[in-house]
Design an enzyme around this catalytic site. Structure first.
Site, PDB file in Angstrom:
ATOM      1  N   ALA A  85     -13.200  -4.798  29.338  1.00  0.00           N
ATOM      2  CA  ALA A  85     -14.319  -4.834  28.856  1.00  0.00           C
ATOM      3  C   ALA A  85     -14.791  -3.930  29.801  1.00  0.00           C
ATOM      4  O   ALA A  85     -14.473  -3.520  30.599  1.00  0.00           O
ATOM      5  CB  ALA A  85     -14.387  -7.010  29.252  1.00  0.00           C
ATOM      6  N   SER A  86     -17.016  -4.460  30.083  1.00  0.00           N
ATOM      7  CA  SER A  86     -17.324  -3.486  30.929  1.00  0.00           C
ATOM      8  C   SER A  86     -17.219  -3.755  32.574  1.00  0.00           C
ATOM      9  O   SER A  86     -16.949  -3.066  33.153  1.00  0.00           O
ATOM     10  CB  SER A  86     -18.751  -3.734  30.504  1.00  0.00           C
ATOM     11  OG  SER A  86     -18.838  -5.086  30.077  1.00  0.00           O
ATOM     12  N   ALA A 143      -6.762  -7.045  28.530  1.00  0.00           N
ATOM     13  CA  ALA A 143      -8.001  -6.450  27.627  1.00  0.00           C
ATOM     14  C   ALA A 143      -8.547  -5.733  28.822  1.00  0.00           C
ATOM     15  O   ALA A 143      -8.275  -5.795  30.072  1.00  0.00           O
ATOM     16  CB  ALA A 143      -8.456  -7.993  27.320  1.00  0.00           C
ATOM     17  N   LYS A 180      -7.954 -11.687  36.159  1.00  0.00           N
ATOM     18  CA  LYS A 180      -9.022 -10.891  36.111  1.00  0.00           C
ATOM     19  C   LYS A 180      -9.162  -9.918  37.887  1.00  0.00           C
ATOM     20  O   LYS A 180      -9.257 -10.109  38.239  1.00  0.00           O
ATOM     21  CB  LYS A 180     -10.102 -10.993  35.767  1.00  0.00           C
ATOM     22  CG  LYS A 180     -11.307 -10.699  34.910  1.00  0.00           C
ATOM     23  CD  LYS A 180     -11.728 -11.294  34.748  1.00  0.00           C
ATOM     24  CE  LYS A 180     -12.861 -11.433  33.444  1.00  0.00           C
ATOM     25  NZ  LYS A 180     -14.399 -12.835  32.741  1.00  0.00           N
ATOM     26  N   ASP A 202     -21.697 -18.929  27.221  1.00  0.00           N
ATOM     27  CA  ASP A 202     -21.690 -17.725  26.491  1.00  0.00           C
ATOM     28  C   ASP A 202     -20.413 -17.576  25.250  1.00  0.00           C
ATOM     29  O   ASP A 202     -18.886 -17.683  25.427  1.00  0.00           O
ATOM     30  CB  ASP A 202     -20.428 -16.400  27.378  1.00  0.00           C
ATOM     31  CG  ASP A 202     -20.854 -15.452  26.899  1.00  0.00           C
ATOM     32  OD1 ASP A 202     -21.572 -14.884  25.631  1.00  0.00           O
ATOM     33  OD2 ASP A 202     -20.137 -14.557  27.738  1.00  0.00           O
ATOM     34  N   VAL A 250      -7.984  -7.208  32.221  1.00  0.00           N
ATOM     35  CA  VAL A 250      -6.871  -8.219  33.098  1.00  0.00           C
ATOM     36  C   VAL A 250      -5.517  -7.870  32.407  1.00  0.00           C
ATOM     37  O   VAL A 250      -5.186  -7.245  31.298  1.00  0.00           O
ATOM     38  CB  VAL A 250      -7.079  -9.598  31.222  1.00  0.00           C
ATOM     39  CG1 VAL A 250      -6.570 -10.379  31.464  1.00  0.00           C
ATOM     40  CG2 VAL A 250      -8.529  -9.940  31.928  1.00  0.00           C
ATOM     41  N   ALA A 285     -14.726  -5.990  33.847  1.00  0.00           N
ATOM     42  CA  ALA A 285     -13.188  -5.626  34.628  1.00  0.00           C
ATOM     43  C   ALA A 285     -12.353  -5.668  32.924  1.00  0.00           C
ATOM     44  O   ALA A 285     -12.761  -5.785  32.265  1.00  0.00           O
ATOM     45  CB  ALA A 285     -13.817  -7.579  34.704  1.00  0.00           C
TER      46      ALA A 285
END
Length: 529
Positions: free
Chosen positions: A130-131, A128, A149, A284, A135, A133
């Site tokens: 994301a903004s 995956a 990560k 979260d 993985v 980090a």
């Protein structure tokens, strides 16, 4: 100074998506209109999308930092119109991955060895991205399957630059918007900046996960992956690989005949356990951070991922929150108003009867709905909005709590539409209040605080006398060394000292009690001198 090129990009996006609509230009002074129009463009535009959709598209086009800001902003339903909050909640934090070579360089720099030596296997293709980090999957030399990560390179410089422009825009919104003071744009941006910068420290996230795992170590409701600290730094975080079903994959859960009622109720219980028992809650809890373990479909459990954002309440806030919620259940609005004043959530000069009336106005229409349609999170949000009209300052911990409760309730209703959060929460709150203030727990807290009290005992005689001197009676006589109290004041100091020490001695060992008794005799002797 942030890049003017970036400002030009923001200006172009604002004009493209007609963001001038979000500022009521006709209400601004002429000078402000002249300064604003060239930046935002005309308020009328040819786009046909609703304003909320255009705002979401604008944030997506501005990149990952603005996307995460929109996600954070979507939780502030106390500040935003509902259409905008709902649309911003759709923002997807999907960013193209950075190169495998860069990921390997960061891992090797942080862990001090080559990837080939550190791991038996390392998958170059990220799981995956994301903004902040991305993985990667790997396997340790000892055989454990893990995920790693890795922080994006140069992301901190990007965040600092973009958040500076956000702060600049927030200052202008505060100055130009008629409701600028109420919107608290600068406070929201400052809070977001602190949050996203905290997310850059993966060791902090790993520590949060380690604490949450310890809190639910023997639980059959929530599982948190193990942290591998030998392979974790501030820029690399290695954790146990876990498998589960995404919580929003309803079709797969239905195929396994999962008990959705149990799943929804367990989500509520986990939330209140974290908030009230531990004062340490995952803040979260969107679907991307939750997996379901359906090995036992009748009693499914949760798997929590991404512990970067954690909320915590003080002991006072826990107490007042529980009492507030229980009073709301009973429609005891006077107690709710008094508690807000008592705990300092609203100014002490607030007229309780006015605040009570405002709370009743908000709550009564909610209670007229069928029980299945009642939103606990929305009611709490309405309560905070009402309190803000009485100058309740923003409480970051309560904002996180309200956001998480809305997420949990929304998720629970999605899993099991008949979820009655009120029936699930009320017994939990009542039991927590009873246990917290039971005789055994009260005694334990006194015993825990006894060392601190004993440490202060040698200072207590002079402190007691000095305090009494401040409110001395006319019988006080001045002497060169010290003011001498009347017998009545001396007896009062004895009683106060005795009560203090007596409270601390409850349940203590004989040795500790003997030492404390000696201190008490010293207090009495020095007070009577």
């Amino acid at each position: 100074m942030p890049s003017l090129k970036r400002l030009a990009q923001i200006r172009h996006t604002a004009k493209k998506y007609g963001l001038a609509e979000f500022l009521p230009l006709q209400a601004l002074p002429a000078t402000a209109r002249l300064l604003t129009r060239p930046f935002l463009g005309p308020q009328t535009h040819k786009l046909t999308q609703p304003r909320a959709e255009r705002l979401r598209l604008a944030l997506e086009s501005l990149g990952p930092v603005f996307i995460k800001f929109g996600q954070a902003l979507s939780t502030r339903r106390d500040l935003l119109p509902l259409d905008i909050a709902d649309e911003l909640a759709k923002l997807q934090d999907q960013v193209p991955p950075f190169s495998n070579e860069l990921a390997r360089e960061i891992i090797e720099s942080e862990l001090g060895d080559s990837v080939d030596n550190l791991f038996a296997e390392f998958l170059a293709e990220p799981l995956a991205s994301a903004s902040v980090a991305q993985v990667h999957k790997a396997k340790l030399r000892t055989g454990e399957s893990v995920v790693i990560k890795v922080i994006r390179p140069d992301i901190e410089a990007t965040i600092i630059e973009d958040t500076r422009w956000m702060a600049w825009l927030a200052r202008w919104i505060t100055r130009l918007h008629p409701d600028g003071h109420r919107l608290k744009a600068q406070e929201v941006v400052a809070d977001y900046t602190a949050t996203i910068l905290d997310e850059l420290n993966l060791a902090r996230e790993a520590a949060n996960a380690s604490q949450l795992r310890r809190n639910f170590e023997n639980s059959d409701q929530l599982y948190v992956p193990q942290v591998y600290w030998d392979y974790t730094t501030s820029r690399v975080y290695t954790m146990e690989e876990v498998t589960g079903i995404p919580v929003n994959n309803r079709a797969q859960l239905e195929a396994l005949d999962v008990n959705f009622k149990c799943l929804a109720e367990r989500g509520v219980e986990i939330f209140f356990t974290q908030v009230l028992r531990d004062s340490f809650f995952h803040a979260d809890m969107h679907p991307g951070n939750i997996l379901i373990d359906a090995n036992n479909p009748n009693t499914p459990s949760y798997i929590a991922l991404d512990c970067a954002i954690i909320g915590s309440l003080s002991a006072d806030d826990q107490y007042y929150l529980a009492r507030n919620l229980l009073s709301i259940f009973k429609r005891d609005y006077r107690t709710v108003a008094e508690l807000h004043v008592e705990c300092g959530w609203v100014p002490p000069d607030t007229r309780v009867q006015d605040f009570e009336s405002a709370i009743r106005t908000v709550c009564e229409p909610v209670f007229e709905k069928p029980i299945a349609e009642l939103s606990f999170g929305q009611l709490l949000l309405n309560l905070f909005q009402t309190a803000s009209r009485f100058d309740m300052p923003i409480q970051p911990s309560l904002v996180l709590l309200q956001k998480t409760l809305l997420n949990i309730e929304g998720l629970g209703r999605e899993l099991y539409p008949q979820l009655n959060l009120w029936d699930t929460a009320q017994p939990f709150l009542e039991n927590w209040m009873q246990e917290r203030y039971s005789a055994s727990n009260t005694l334990q807290r006194l015993k825990d605080e006894a060392p601190g009290l004993l440490e202060q005992l040698p200072k207590l005689p002079n402190q007691l006398i000095d305090r009494l001197l401040q409110t001395a009676s006319p019988q006080t006589v001045e002497t060169p060394q010290r003011q001498v109290q009347s017998p009545l004041w001396i007896i009062g100091s004895w009683v106060l000292g005795g009560l203090t020490v007596g409270t601390a001695l409850s349940g203590m060992t004989a040795t500790a009690a003997g030492l404390s008794g000696a201190f008490l005799l010293l207090i009495l002797w020095r007070s009577a001198r």
